[in-house]
Design a protein around this motif. Structure first.
Motif, PDB file in Angstrom:
ATOM      1  N   ILE A 150       5.981   4.469   0.117  1.00  0.00           N
ATOM      2  CA  ILE A 150       5.662   3.050   0.024  1.00  0.00           C
ATOM      3  C   ILE A 150       6.583   2.263   0.946  1.00  0.00           C
ATOM      4  CG2 ILE A 150       4.801   3.178  -2.336  1.00  0.00           C
ATOM      5  CD1 ILE A 150       7.553   2.175  -3.236  1.00  0.00           C
ATOM      6  N   GLN A 151       6.266   1.001   1.125  1.00  0.00           N
ATOM      7  CA  GLN A 151       7.145   0.136   1.904  1.00  0.00           C
ATOM      8  C   GLN A 151       8.146  -0.529   0.991  1.00  0.00           C
ATOM      9  OE1 GLN A 151       4.112  -2.209   3.954  1.00  0.00           O
ATOM     10  NE2 GLN A 151       5.294  -1.802   5.811  1.00  0.00           N
ATOM     11  N   SER A 181      -4.973   2.823  -9.397  1.00  0.00           N
ATOM     12  CA  SER A 181      -4.522   2.956  -8.015  1.00  0.00           C
ATOM     13  C   SER A 181      -3.428   1.957  -7.719  1.00  0.00           C
ATOM     14  CB  SER A 181      -5.679   2.715  -7.045  1.00  0.00           C
ATOM     15  OG  SER A 181      -6.686   3.639  -7.265  1.00  0.00           O
ATOM     16  N   TYR A 182      -2.477   1.923  -8.593  1.00  0.00           N
ATOM     17  CA  TYR A 182      -1.469   0.882  -8.533  1.00  0.00           C
ATOM     18  C   TYR A 182      -0.141   1.521  -8.823  1.00  0.00           C
ATOM     19  CZ  TYR A 182       0.857  -3.434  -9.664  1.00  0.00           C
ATOM     20  OH  TYR A 182       1.719  -4.475  -9.688  1.00  0.00           O
ATOM     21  N   ILE A 183       0.865   1.284  -7.990  1.00  0.00           N
ATOM     22  CA  ILE A 183       2.093   1.972  -8.351  1.00  0.00           C
ATOM     23  C   ILE A 183       3.353   1.161  -8.576  1.00  0.00           C
ATOM     24  CG2 ILE A 183       1.475   4.210  -7.368  1.00  0.00           C
ATOM     25  CD1 ILE A 183       3.662   3.358  -5.230  1.00  0.00           C
ATOM     26  N   ARG A 184       3.469  -0.033  -8.128  1.00  0.00           N
ATOM     27  CA  ARG A 184       4.698  -0.737  -8.516  1.00  0.00           C
ATOM     28  C   ARG A 184       4.569  -2.241  -8.393  1.00  0.00           C
ATOM     29  NH1 ARG A 184       9.767  -0.664  -4.410  1.00  0.00           N
ATOM     30  NH2 ARG A 184       9.184  -2.587  -3.427  1.00  0.00           N
ATOM     31  N   GLY A 190       0.833  -1.196   0.000  1.00  0.00           N
ATOM     32  CA  GLY A 190       0.000   0.000   0.000  1.00  0.00           C
ATOM     33  C   GLY A 190       0.865   1.243   0.000  1.00  0.00           C
ATOM     34  N   MET A 191       0.244   2.377  -0.204  1.00  0.00           N
ATOM     35  CA  MET A 191       1.044   3.594  -0.197  1.00  0.00           C
ATOM     36  C   MET A 191       0.340   4.666   0.623  1.00  0.00           C
ATOM     37  SD  MET A 191       0.457   5.141  -3.988  1.00  0.00           S
ATOM     38  CE  MET A 191      -1.202   5.475  -4.606  1.00  0.00           C
ATOM     39  N   PRO A 197       7.160   1.631 -14.463  1.00  0.00           N
ATOM     40  CA  PRO A 197       5.746   1.277 -14.329  1.00  0.00           C
ATOM     41  C   PRO A 197       4.967   1.896 -15.473  1.00  0.00           C
ATOM     42  CG  PRO A 197       6.593   2.262 -12.289  1.00  0.00           C
ATOM     43  CD  PRO A 197       7.628   2.461 -13.341  1.00  0.00           C
ATOM     44  N   PHE A 227       4.704 -10.256  -8.654  1.00  0.00           N
ATOM     45  CA  PHE A 227       4.825  -8.840  -8.995  1.00  0.00           C
ATOM     46  C   PHE A 227       4.018  -8.046  -7.976  1.00  0.00           C
ATOM     47  CE2 PHE A 227       4.123  -4.960 -11.422  1.00  0.00           C
ATOM     48  CZ  PHE A 227       5.380  -4.765 -11.974  1.00  0.00           C
ATOM     49  N   PRO A 228       4.633  -7.055  -7.361  1.00  0.00           N
ATOM     50  CA  PRO A 228       3.953  -6.363  -6.258  1.00  0.00           C
ATOM     51  C   PRO A 228       2.666  -5.669  -6.702  1.00  0.00           C
ATOM     52  CG  PRO A 228       5.973  -5.215  -6.890  1.00  0.00           C
ATOM     53  CD  PRO A 228       5.979  -6.514  -7.611  1.00  0.00           C
ATOM     54  N   LYS A 229       1.654  -5.884  -5.939  1.00  0.00           N
ATOM     55  CA  LYS A 229       0.367  -5.224  -6.205  1.00  0.00           C
ATOM     56  C   LYS A 229       0.019  -4.381  -4.997  1.00  0.00           C
ATOM     57  CE  LYS A 229      -1.416  -8.869  -9.182  1.00  0.00           C
ATOM     58  NZ  LYS A 229      -0.099  -9.559  -9.178  1.00  0.00           N
ATOM     59  N   LEU A 230       0.016  -3.089  -5.198  1.00  0.00           N
ATOM     60  CA  LEU A 230      -0.210  -2.187  -4.075  1.00  0.00           C
ATOM     61  C   LEU A 230      -1.528  -1.464  -4.201  1.00  0.00           C
ATOM     62  CD1 LEU A 230       3.273  -0.522  -3.745  1.00  0.00           C
ATOM     63  CD2 LEU A 230       2.476  -2.667  -2.812  1.00  0.00           C
ATOM     64  N   LYS A 231      -2.188  -1.332  -3.090  1.00  0.00           N
ATOM     65  CA  LYS A 231      -3.394  -0.518  -3.069  1.00  0.00           C
ATOM     66  C   LYS A 231      -3.103   0.751  -2.296  1.00  0.00           C
ATOM     67  CE  LYS A 231      -5.715  -3.423  -0.898  1.00  0.00           C
ATOM     68  NZ  LYS A 231      -6.785  -3.984  -0.045  1.00  0.00           N
ATOM     69  N   PRO A 232      -3.721   1.840  -2.667  1.00  0.00           N
ATOM     70  CA  PRO A 232      -3.487   3.057  -1.889  1.00  0.00           C
ATOM     71  C   PRO A 232      -4.206   2.964  -0.560  1.00  0.00           C
ATOM     72  CG  PRO A 232      -5.141   3.468  -3.554  1.00  0.00           C
ATOM     73  CD  PRO A 232      -4.660   2.055  -3.763  1.00  0.00           C
ATOM     74  N   ILE A 233      -3.555   3.469   0.462  1.00  0.00           N
ATOM     75  CA  ILE A 233      -4.215   3.548   1.767  1.00  0.00           C
ATOM     76  C   ILE A 233      -4.955   4.863   1.885  1.00  0.00           C
ATOM     77  CG2 ILE A 233      -3.855   3.678   4.237  1.00  0.00           C
ATOM     78  CD1 ILE A 233      -1.292   2.170   3.842  1.00  0.00           C
ATOM     79  N   ALA A 264       0.363  -2.323 -18.543  1.00  0.00           N
ATOM     80  CA  ALA A 264       0.662  -3.756 -18.485  1.00  0.00           C
ATOM     81  C   ALA A 264       2.036  -4.036 -17.876  1.00  0.00           C
ATOM     82  CB  ALA A 264       0.531  -4.407 -19.857  1.00  0.00           C
ATOM     83  N   ASN A 265       2.680  -3.023 -17.340  1.00  0.00           N
ATOM     84  CA  ASN A 265       3.985  -3.155 -16.673  1.00  0.00           C
ATOM     85  C   ASN A 265       4.972  -4.034 -17.433  1.00  0.00           C
ATOM     86  OD1 ASN A 265       4.055  -1.653 -14.044  1.00  0.00           O
ATOM     87  ND2 ASN A 265       2.044  -2.623 -13.936  1.00  0.00           N
ATOM     88  N   ASP A 299       9.680   3.372  -8.958  1.00  0.00           N
ATOM     89  CA  ASP A 299       8.407   3.091  -8.306  1.00  0.00           C
ATOM     90  C   ASP A 299       7.248   3.754  -9.029  1.00  0.00           C
ATOM     91  OD1 ASP A 299       9.681   1.688  -6.179  1.00  0.00           O
ATOM     92  OD2 ASP A 299      10.258   3.620  -5.341  1.00  0.00           O
ATOM     93  N   LEU A 341      -3.135  -5.170 -16.203  1.00  0.00           N
ATOM     94  CA  LEU A 341      -2.173  -4.916 -15.137  1.00  0.00           C
ATOM     95  C   LEU A 341      -0.806  -5.494 -15.481  1.00  0.00           C
ATOM     96  CD1 LEU A 341      -2.404  -3.447 -12.531  1.00  0.00           C
ATOM     97  CD2 LEU A 341      -2.929  -5.581 -11.384  1.00  0.00           C
TER      98      LEU A 341
END
Lengths: 243, 243, 243, 243
Positions: free
Chosen positions: D57-58, C240-243, A158-159, D22, D222-228, D25-26, D88, D189
């Motif tokens: 991000i983490q 809503s996806y960044i990396r 998450g970010m 990024p 592959f990292p999938k991040l959601k915004p917090i 389709a990355n 990123d 994605l």
């Protein structure tokens, strides 16, 4: 183009910076404002900047541009100060968020800060159950252990958008450290329970205690402002009219 | 990147700055333009800036970029000058609003200004009754008393967007003072009654009088411009076409 | 952050700048490109700038960032040069439009330019009849007379967005003069008749003539580009996806 | 306002820069990350910049601001290094894309880079058949021949948005050369087949080979991040609420 306005010449003692800005459910801002209230904190400095939105608001009965406010306080149980930070708004642009974060960190470091804490929201999706609790993330692994010891669930991916994440993340590049406490919420204008949850964790971590009984009552007076004037730029765009 | 173009080398005497910019119902702009007309004000200077929108308009019969106009006038009853300020548009960005405000205030201070007044709109919601009156806010508490003495209702919370608020608010940081007069309105292109209401208050406060009979007639000639060319950037975005 | 790339060391003789940029119906760009073609103009210089959109296109068979192109030509009937200017796109921001305009004018003045002409569109509303003709506006009153003598209708109010208006308007502040020729159009990707109309006026004013017979045929090869890659920023915003 | 953080003092040997950011389709990012994984590349440097979005991000278990990562690797078959680059996110503004591109190229040139390669997506319209293959474009004509020899179809018109085009295009202005490899895709994605296709071409051109069997499996992680946190600015805009 930013400048600090000092209101108090006193020397801070190893202040821990604790920030809460306007944002979703105003979780962090309410938490910081309650600490300012209960600890009878003293206004230490103001940061004015052209990176804020171009708005003017009333403070007391006079017009002010937007600013960041720095208060100092010393809870009885602590041997160091708290530097309590809030603002009227976040910066108007992504670049502005970086600039205000950098200026805040430089200011804090100059006054002896080693630890930077932000409080904000962790937004749950509509169907996610609200298990009232606090999420967290930190600039250093050892802080993760500290957070977990106090019941904070570490975020996993998450970010974080804006100064709530930039402050602890960029603290590291200045030789400081930091973490954020995120109260889970469904959103809305205020989420007092979420503010209360992160305050409990904050106090446990830092080792002080303020009475949280009045928090709900205090929230009733949380300022609610309506805009008077829409941006005339938008206005002109709508009407295709310029003079 | 901004520059002032002086048109008149005369020295101003303690000028009070009175500004009205394009905006909702053009309340402030109409008021200032009427004062310029009735007081037969003299163009004193122009401020050109890259912070304005990238538009060109006709002034007289020639093409001009957007600018701010400074006129000087001396109503018969006064022992000091007025510096009447208006513009073709407000700045294109939040940062630009801060920059143009700063340049305007530096210019005014240099020419002896101590008081800065802006005139603009206070937008009522659709269901709110229009009790024609003037709202206000000021940089210093003592000015609030002055405003109330002249029938102005002080705003209670809310925010002002753009130079109408920034000018009085930032006047204080330069050792000046200021206030804004906001005519209540439902919006629209022009609200002549609102302009009239703030002009009456302005004159009472400053101690001069101009005949307001012609204001409605003057408003008929308020310039109405239509855009010729849409931004080609937008155009390209729509058509995904670049050369 | 912009820089000029000179391709030709020759000295220009009192060049009249004639510019046509991408825009509605590409009226100006087609007109300039046709002049470059018919007059066998020589590429004189290129202007690269970070104020253009962040796009890359193919020129010939190689990748290029966006740029402005300056060609020189001498129609047989003239004793001075033409500096024919076009670009791949307009600047990405309002500030960028001012900056590119300033750099273009400084460049032109340095090479002896006294007159700056832009060609663009005058968009009619859907119900307005298309009386094919040319509208105009100028930096100086005496140029208005010249325009009218050649059948150009002066615009009466309205505004021009971007470099088509900024170039002639800001020419005056550098001691030059300028005007724009606006072909009336309903819009679309190309309006060859409008381009033809402004070319006829341009030639009459400057005193040269090129065969316009091929203009319609030339327009068939007007480059039509489709975007390959959408901005990944937009993409991220959507997902809503960044990396 | 950007700065490089060196993590490795070793000297690179004529490194070829291979970047994948990024995006749609990355395709490029997955390809670079797989090379980093399979070649056991070493982190060489990081580029931090205020031109990135204002997100945190983490990375591992600590908070980081967005950055660009530079890894070095030497495939067994090669006598020179690869400088593998990813990030990123892309820059927050068009100007930022130019700035980050310039800084990346200056950095690469300083470390001996002569060739710059980017990998990204070529988006097909919904009805276009997906003939899995690789499109390309280059800074110099002779590179086109090289691309075609390896089965790459040269793009014919169209534009590339962002650093994927700016890097090879601006390489030329610094005395380097570059090309991009674009995998055709319908979007989404991830498009692992497209990543695989460009990796096969890249390896054939550079003359090395890594096992691509694991690519599909690698893509699962592959990292999938959601915004917090949504931007509080947007939030404020919605609620017209500032403090």
């Amino acid at each position: 183009m930013s400048h600090f306005n000092y209101l108090d010449g006193s020397k801070l003692k190893n202040p821990v910076l604790v920030a809460g800005f306007p944002g979703i459910a105003n979780i962090g801002k309410l938490a910081v404002e309650y600490l300012i209230h209960r600890l009878e904190a003293t206004k230490f400095a103001e940061l004015y900047s052209e990176y804020f939105p171009e708005w003017t608001i009333q403070e007391g009965d006079t017009l002010k541009t937007l600013k960041m406010d720095f208060f100092r306080a010393r809870p009885p149980a602590l041997k160091h100060d708290l530097l309590l930070v809030t603002s009227d708004a976040q910066a108007a642009t992504p670049l502005g968020q970086y600039v205000l974060t950098g200026e805040t960190l430089d200011f804090a470091k100059k006054h002896g800060t080693e630890t930077v804490i932000t409080m904000a929201a962790y937004v749950l999706s509509q169907n996610e159950p609200v298990n009232k609790r606090v999420m967290g993330a930190a600039s250093h692994s050892e802080l993760n252990e500290l957070l977990e010891k106090h019941g904070v669930s570490l975020i996993n991916g998450g970010m974080i958008v804006g100064m709530n994440g930039l402050l602890p993340a960029l603290a590291a590049s200045r030789g400081m450290r930091g973490f954020c406490l995120l109260g889970t919420t469904k959103g809305g204008l205020l989420d007092v329970e979420a503010s209360e949850a992160i305050l409990r964790v904050l106090q446990a971590i830092l080792g002080f205690e303020v009475d949280l009984q009045e928090l709900h009552q205090h929230a009733l007076y949380f300022p609610k402002l309506k805009p008077i004037l829409k941006s005339s730029r938008e206005f002109e765009d709508e009407l295709s009219y310029i003079r």
